[in-house]
Design an enzyme around this catalytic site. Sequence first.
Site, PDB file in Angstrom:
ATOM      1  N   HIS A 427       0.839  -1.196   0.000  1.00 29.61           N
ATOM      2  CA  HIS A 427       0.000   0.000   0.000  1.00 29.61           C
ATOM      3  C   HIS A 427       0.874   1.246   0.000  1.00 29.61           C
ATOM      4  CE1 HIS A 427      -2.550   3.066   2.242  1.00 29.61           C
ATOM      5  NE2 HIS A 427      -3.268   2.789   1.169  1.00 29.61           N
ATOM      6  N   SER A 428       0.477   2.235  -0.828  1.00 35.42           N
ATOM      7  CA  SER A 428       1.092   3.563  -0.819  1.00 35.42           C
ATOM      8  C   SER A 428       2.606   3.463  -1.054  1.00 35.42           C
ATOM      9  CB  SER A 428       0.763   4.256   0.503  1.00 35.42           C
ATOM     10  OG  SER A 428       1.155   5.598   0.500  1.00 35.42           O
ATOM     11  N   LEU A 429       3.399   4.121  -0.197  1.00 35.52           N
ATOM     12  CA  LEU A 429       4.852   4.110  -0.366  1.00 35.52           C
ATOM     13  C   LEU A 429       5.426   2.707  -0.260  1.00 35.52           C
ATOM     14  CD1 LEU A 429       7.477   5.825  -0.632  1.00 35.52           C
ATOM     15  CD2 LEU A 429       7.524   5.920   1.866  1.00 35.52           C
ATOM     16  N   SER A 431       4.533   0.143  -1.772  1.00 35.99           N
ATOM     17  CA  SER A 431       4.637  -0.452  -3.107  1.00 35.99           C
ATOM     18  C   SER A 431       5.929  -0.021  -3.800  1.00 35.99           C
ATOM     19  CB  SER A 431       3.424  -0.058  -3.949  1.00 35.99           C
ATOM     20  OG  SER A 431       3.366   1.344  -4.115  1.00 35.99           O
ATOM     21  N   VAL A 514      -1.502  -1.099  -4.300  1.00 35.88           N
ATOM     22  CA  VAL A 514      -2.796  -0.562  -3.904  1.00 35.88           C
ATOM     23  C   VAL A 514      -2.613   0.882  -3.462  1.00 35.88           C
ATOM     24  CG1 VAL A 514      -4.793  -0.884  -2.414  1.00 35.88           C
ATOM     25  CG2 VAL A 514      -3.472  -2.867  -3.155  1.00 35.88           C
TER      26      VAL A 514
END
Length: 740
Positions: A427-429, A431, A514
């Site tokens: 999720h977010s950073l 990834s 995501v």
Amino acid sequence: MQYPTPGDNFPDYTSSDWEGRSSDAADTSNDSNLGFGIDLDNSGVTFKITSDGPTDNRDEDMPAKPLQRPKPPRPPPPRKPRLDPSSSKMEKVSDLVVQKVRWLYREEKKWVPFIGYDSCQMEWKYRQAKQQLKQNEEGMDVDIETVAVRGGLYEVDVVRRKCHAIYWSDDTVDVMRGTWFYSSGTEPIEEGMANDIEKEHLDLFSRDDPPEPPPQPTKGTQKAMHELCFKDCHVDWYSKDAVYFYSNSTSSRIARSIGNTLGFSKASTSGYKLMRGYPSPASLDDKPPPISHLVFVVHGVGYVTDKKAIIKNCSDLRKSATKAIGKHLPDLISPASTHRVEFLPVEWRSSLRLDNGMVSAITPHKVKGLRIVLNSTGMDVLYYSSPLYRSEIIQCVQAEVNNLYERFRQRNEGFEPNGGKVSIFSHSLGSVIMYDIITGWNPIHLYDQYLSHEQSPHPDLSAMSPDHHDLVEELHQARIRVSSLEKQLLATNQIAAAINRPKLNFKVENYFCVGSPLAVFLALRGVRPQGNGSISHIIPKAVCSRLFNLYYPSDPVAYRLEPLILRHYSTICPLQIHRFEGKQVPYHTLKTTALPVALKTSEEMKGIQESDAETSEERTSPGSSTSSSPQHLPKGQTGAFTGMKAWFSKTSEKSPELEALEDMERAILRIENMADTNEKVEEDEMESVELEHRVDFELKESNLGSSYLSALTSHTSYWTATDVGLFVVSQLFPDYAYSE
């Protein structure tokens, strides 16, 4: 009304009371002078008092009564059941079997039973520990192995009654051994009290001659055969199967007193019937299938102060996936299934110290609450962009994932031999971090590679004085020589094996990004479309088989990845993720659709340019107001510019600010026209190429009316979205998701 209980007494009639009675229904010679009769004159059945004397003794003045049928003999009353000595032996109770004992764990202020397999394993381990403690004369602690439960995510210490998480910390709950339960449900009796009840029950009914229930009065309070008192309650035994729990509170005593006055039994007013053993016996068949797919869940920014957040988020994702499997993939949970997915959280932020508190020290105290939020979220992006802290973050996440996998592999020895697969949900950073770990990307290697291929002078050395030109030239020749040596080594695959090998101890099957800003990072690193429709230039297939990019349209952090593979996919809609309640079809069968055309055609743009030329001429005539209305602005911008120009027009009819605003409008239109023209050319060149697999998947927007309100919540809404859980399991097990 007081109903008789199994212990009630009935009159005991002897056989001599019935001797001499005829079996003939018409024989009434032995009947008493008072008996029951049937009145044939009336439709109903009534009781009549008849005389058995001679008929001639009746009063002659009284009219003759009609003859009555003789009444049938009265049947014998029910006899009191006599207990056979052999039957009393059969009623003798023994210790509870393993299957009737149920272990439970505490979750959100209630006791939740373990599945049958886990409960049996824990009960066997408990009895083994109890036997070892008896054999240990010195009374020292006995080292008892823990039992893996709840799908292998937790382990239980049956001696200390604690359940600990295996793969993460700070998650410990209480467990208890349930032997007595309320019959109205599955709520257990507190373990210490249940042990005392069990001891008394065995003392009463495990003997060869168990006591018989006492005779019960026809009215009044029932008599208990045994009573066990506690501090604020007591338990009464009326028989082996009739055990009741009573509270000693004032309200319960008043209820029993009123009920007794009205003729109700004690149990019906304030008692709770107890049940020995769990209602449904534990079975070894009640066991989940082995784990065939492991998913690591990696968080992004904002987990500095609350490291339990990722544990909760992973639990929410696990619940969504379980719900989706139960509704759309029921074959996965059938007894014959050999596949199961499990999610493990990767918590990496709380162990990093990075700046040793310097950012907190330099933070002003004004609006400190807002600054703390920014420091715990946006600062992580700055930390990762810094070459000083980036390597520390990478090493921490990489070590955490590898350690988790090694711990999992040791506890699940059949995972790798049976072809177990591993995927990543980031999720977010997170990834971006996992992408760099999977691909082994390093900004230093990227820059060295750039200098080697360009073979140009170092940009920092271009401003050297003429006195150092010889050194600069010598350095340039040395770089050329180093590049030549690297090429020779690359031919032997020595460096290729060291640089391109996966940094993880496993191959990634599916990579779910995501709410991810990965596309922006790749674009700033110089990644451009290759035009072949494959993701190989973004992430090699040797280290990752499939890439998925999930996002809400209103998520301000998320960006698309497909235009980095094929440029013309910027005009193609991402695939819509199936709703949880909707129809499920394979995604590769869905047709691609183009985005709604919001750009101006060439004729419209030509008209805009002509209008701009006319507007520039009209600006010379005072009082002209034709240019004050931006008719050619894109939808959504017209209102803003109109409001601003209306505000400026209040002060003067033709102010310099208004003229500057008009120039800005035309500049924006020209820039958009140039960008659209360039995109049109590139799209025409590659519009015949299609993606090998779709990458971008869009979730349906929330029901909030404003997209700005959705933007505030969409970035953190992925964990609990059932659509996300359904999409993940459908991609992990496509054969189960879309089988007919």
